[in-house]
Motif scaffolding. Structure first.
Motif: not given
Ligand code: ADP
Ligand code: 5GP
Length: 205
Positions: A16, A21, A138
């Motif tokens: 998370g 992303t 998410r």
């Molecule tokens: P991970 O791969 O580390 O588990 P994700 O890339 O799936 O995390 O991101 C988790 C959630 O947070 C997603 O819904 C994404 O859109 C959101 N997210 C990622 N980076 C940011 C940011 N800088 N600000 C706000 N939301 C974000």
């Protein structure tokens, strides 16, 4: 010109925090970077594509791949297995392409043992509260899975001591820029190329 090798970039952080992303954005902007596609025994989530997000395989096949030494590292996370296929990565690095691995901390530690020249980057959330909001927002896990992931977060953050760099993902664009600057600094490290540099100038004598 001094030939620059590909970098093996390892990105970890609690579920998370935004690793996926950030990597997606980084790849969009930098076509010399390739993403390593892991194998997993986890079932695909809605929208995930076999061979793109992961190679979705059964446990028997995963065990067989372990036996054939096909993984650079592998780990059991939550209730599933995840592993980094070795062959594709070696091929990219030999071609001078950078490879990014988005993996958790047990796997990163194994990689550091076999590939200490890798670049180890830890993505932090701005706060635990924001981390929980992002996992819930998410919408890809059940309530039980969300609790499991969130309760591991603090313990995972303690593993940051094994990493070279950290990025606080409060702003996506800033996080991507910070990783790009880590990459360019690493590419100019003398220790990576000192013999190539000396040989290049020796040729001109
Ligand atoms: P991970 O791969 O580390 O588990 P994700 O890339 O799936 O995390 O991101 C988790 C959630 O947070 C997603 O819904 C994404 O859109 C959101 N997210 C990622 N980076 C940011 C940011 N800088 N600000 C706000 N939301 C974000
Ligand atoms: P998810 O199920 O959310 O896609 O991934 C769960 C965790 O497994 C994440 O922390 C992700 O970074 C990690 N992961 C993904 N692929 C691999 C891999 O090949 N090896 C290891 N060790 N971890 C991985």
């Amino acid at each position: 010109m001094v030939k620059k090798n590909g970098l093996l970039l390892v990105v970890s952080g609690p579920s998370g925090a935004g690793k996926g992303t950030i990597c997606k954005e980084l790849l969009k902007k930098n076509d010399q970077i390739k993403l390593s596609v892991s194998a997993t025994t986890r079932k695909p989530r809605t929208g995930e594509v076999d061979g793109v997000n992961y190679f979705f395989i059964e446990k028997d096949k995963f065990t067989q791949m372990i036996g054939n030494s096909e993984f650079l590292e592998y780990a059991q996370i939550y209730d599933n297995f995840y592993g980094t296929p070795k062959a594709a990565i070696m091929e990219c690095l030999e071609k001078g392409q950078d490879v990014i691995l988005e993996i958790e901390m047990q796997g990163a530690k194994q990689i550091k043992e076999v590939c200490p020249e890798g670049v180890f980057i830890f993505v932090l959330p701005p706060s635990l509260e924001e981390l929980k909001n992002r996992i819930v927002g998410r919408g890809t896990e059940t309530v039980e899975e969300i609790d499991k992931r969130f309760s591991c977060a603090f313990e995972e953050i303690n593993r940051i001591v094994d990493y070279d760099y950290f990025v606080v993902n409060d702003d996506l664009e800033k996080s991507v820029k910070e990783i790009e600057s880590i990459i360019s600094s690493e590419k100019n490290k003398v220790t990576r190329y000192k013999n190539n540099i000396i040989d290049k100038f020796k040729e001109e004598l």
